[in-house]
Design a protein around this motif. Structure first.
Motif, PDB file in Angstrom:
ATOM      1  N   ARG A 136       0.842  -1.207   0.000  1.00 17.90           N
ATOM      2  CA  ARG A 136       0.000   0.000   0.000  1.00 17.90           C
ATOM      3  C   ARG A 136       0.874   1.253   0.000  1.00 17.90           C
ATOM      4  N   GLU A 137       1.943   1.241   0.818  1.00 16.03           N
ATOM      5  CA  GLU A 137       2.833   2.397   0.884  1.00 16.03           C
ATOM      6  C   GLU A 137       3.469   2.686  -0.479  1.00 16.03           C
ATOM      7  N   LEU A 138       3.949   1.636  -1.138  1.00 19.79           N
ATOM      8  CA  LEU A 138       4.562   1.821  -2.451  1.00 19.79           C
ATOM      9  C   LEU A 138       3.536   2.284  -3.486  1.00 19.79           C
ATOM     10  N   THR A 139       2.298   1.795  -3.346  1.00 16.51           N
ATOM     11  CA  THR A 139       1.239   2.231  -4.260  1.00 16.51           C
ATOM     12  C   THR A 139       0.977   3.721  -4.095  1.00 16.51           C
ATOM     13  N   GLU A 140       0.957   4.205  -2.855  1.00 22.47           N
ATOM     14  CA  GLU A 140       0.728   5.632  -2.603  1.00 22.47           C
ATOM     15  C   GLU A 140       1.867   6.482  -3.173  1.00 22.47           C
ATOM     16  N   ARG A 141       3.105   6.023  -2.975  1.00 24.74           N
ATOM     17  CA  ARG A 141       4.254   6.766  -3.499  1.00 24.74           C
ATOM     18  C   ARG A 141       4.242   6.760  -5.028  1.00 24.74           C
ATOM     19  N   PHE A 142       3.876   5.617  -5.600  1.00 23.89           N
ATOM     20  CA  PHE A 142       3.783   5.516  -7.066  1.00 23.89           C
ATOM     21  C   PHE A 142       2.734   6.490  -7.594  1.00 23.89           C
ATOM     22  N   LEU A 143       1.575   6.533  -6.946  1.00 18.95           N
ATOM     23  CA  LEU A 143       0.496   7.413  -7.401  1.00 18.95           C
ATOM     24  C   LEU A 143       0.941   8.867  -7.338  1.00 18.95           C
ATOM     25  N   LEU A 202      -8.744   1.255  -2.838  1.00 16.36           N
ATOM     26  CA  LEU A 202      -9.622   0.164  -2.440  1.00 16.36           C
ATOM     27  C   LEU A 202      -8.888  -1.154  -2.654  1.00 16.36           C
ATOM     28  N   GLU A 203      -9.428  -2.222  -2.111  1.00 16.66           N
ATOM     29  CA  GLU A 203      -8.814  -3.530  -2.289  1.00 16.66           C
ATOM     30  C   GLU A 203      -9.480  -4.236  -3.454  1.00 16.66           C
ATOM     31  N   ALA A 213      -5.293  -1.149  -4.576  1.00 20.82           N
ATOM     32  CA  ALA A 213      -5.395  -0.658  -5.953  1.00 20.82           C
ATOM     33  C   ALA A 213      -5.882   0.780  -5.915  1.00 20.82           C
ATOM     34  N   VAL A 214      -5.713   1.458  -7.028  1.00 13.19           N
ATOM     35  CA  VAL A 214      -6.164   2.838  -7.178  1.00 13.19           C
ATOM     36  C   VAL A 214      -7.228   2.873  -8.258  1.00 13.19           C
ATOM     37  N   LEU A 215      -8.369   3.426  -7.921  1.00 15.72           N
ATOM     38  CA  LEU A 215      -9.433   3.646  -8.893  1.00 15.72           C
ATOM     39  C   LEU A 215      -9.435   5.123  -9.254  1.00 15.72           C
ATOM     40  N   ALA A 216      -9.130   5.445 -10.501  1.00 19.22           N
ATOM     41  CA  ALA A 216      -9.161   6.823 -10.968  1.00 19.22           C
ATOM     42  C   ALA A 216     -10.520   7.106 -11.599  1.00 19.22           C
ATOM     43  N   LEU A 217     -11.109   8.232 -11.226  1.00 22.04           N
ATOM     44  CA  LEU A 217     -12.419   8.611 -11.749  1.00 22.04           C
ATOM     45  C   LEU A 217     -12.316   9.938 -12.478  1.00 22.04           C
TER      46      LEU A 217
END
Length: 312
Positions: free
Chosen positions: A195-202, A264-265, A271-275
């Motif tokens: 999750r941490e890496l996902t946030e940094r990636f985003l 969300l999971e 995962a990241v949901l972009a709207l």
């Protein structure tokens, strides 16, 4: 896996009391398992729901007085319907535009799966990486793998469910397991770290920060984009940190109207949901290892995002 046996006369509750169930009650109790089997078999939420609906119609019209174990009966119907659907799909020989990824599926198990080891098995069996590999199996191999690896069915039970001999089922299971193990990622990452890496990636991707992205991406990182030819996206897998980073910063530079994001999971991981304007536009999910991003999955096919419109 923990299983409770049911009979047609009633259900044994946790306190030992017997309660009378209608056919609908029995079916609804097992619906999550049936959807789980069908989704892992098909990789498509809508197809899985169609199969489970067909299973309900068979259950509603069946002579239930002959059914001693409704769960086994329903899993057998669902598995066979899924196998038949897979065979029809393969027989049609439909071509898909660009790389194919499964339809993203929410998998917040909550308190329904309290055991950590069991949660890990369920999450892995529904991951995008594993479902992509399963897509290359034959329908019977896929059925055996799902029933054995994800739901812990004994070989004898699988043989009965599929009307196959146990030796044949063991052979199918071995072949499927070898195929999956050769192609699935060989790394496991703590969900909090992922999750941490996902946030940094985003943050790096949305900010167009090429340097920060290069620090996060493994040298041989892959970006797999599924647009189905119905949205803008790469029609081939991109490989290499420089190429993937420049693609992501290029997307950020173009911008998305009225962009918002949700964490969300999905498929057992963050995962990241972009709207865009409140409507699902893309799903991003990462496979990570050794503190680096190894695979970036991007799903933009609008047909695969509709079910996420109401995601919390």
């Amino acid at each position: 896996m923990h299983r409770r046996r049911l009979d047609t006369a009633g259900r044994v509750g946790w306190d030992g009391a017997v309660t009378t169930d209608t056919p609908t009650d029995v079916f609804e109790e097992h619906r999550p398992v049936l959807l789980g089997v069908a989704y892992r078999m098909l990789g498509r939420v809508a197809d899985a729901e169609d199969v489970v609906q067909d299973a309900w119609l068979r259950w509603a019209g069946a002579d239930r007085s002959e059914v001693r174990e409704p769960r086994g009966y329903l899993v057998r119907i669902t598995t066979r319907l899924a196998v038949d659907r897979l065979r029809r799909i393969k027989a049609r020989g439909e071509t898909y535009v660009g790389p194919w990824l499964p339809e993203p599926c929410p998998t917040d198990f909550g308190d329904t799966v309290p055991d950590t080891a069991e949660r890990a098995v369920l999450a892995d069996s529904v991951s995008l990486a594993v479902l992509v590999v399963l897509e290359s199996l034959s329908p019977l191999e896929r059925a055996v793998f799902v029933l054995r690896e994800a739901f812990g069915y004994p070989y004898a039970d699988i043989a009965a469910l599929l009307d196959r001999g146990e030796p044949a089922v063991r052979q199918l299971a071995g072949r499927a397991r070898r195929h999956v193990e050769e192609r699935r990622p060989r790394y496991r990452v703590d969900p909090a770290r992922r999750r941490e890496l996902t946030e940094r990636f985003l943050a790096a991707a949305a900010g167009g920060d090429l340097g920060a992205l290069m620090e996060l991406l493994a040298p041989d990182v892959r970006l797999v984009g599924d647009s189905g030819g119905k949205a803008r996206g790469p029609l081939r897998v991109l490989q290499g940190a420089d190429r993937v980073a420049r693609f992501l910063t290029g997307v950020a530079a173009k911008g998305v109207p009225d962009l918002s994001v949700r964490f969300l999971e999905l498929n057992g991981g963050p995962a990241v949901l972009a709207l865009s304007g409140g409507r699902p536009d893309a799903v991003f999910q990462l496979d990570v290892a050794d503190g680096r991003v190894r695979t970036v999955y991007v799903i933009r096919n609008p047909d695969k995002l509709r079910s996420l419109a109401a995601a919390p």
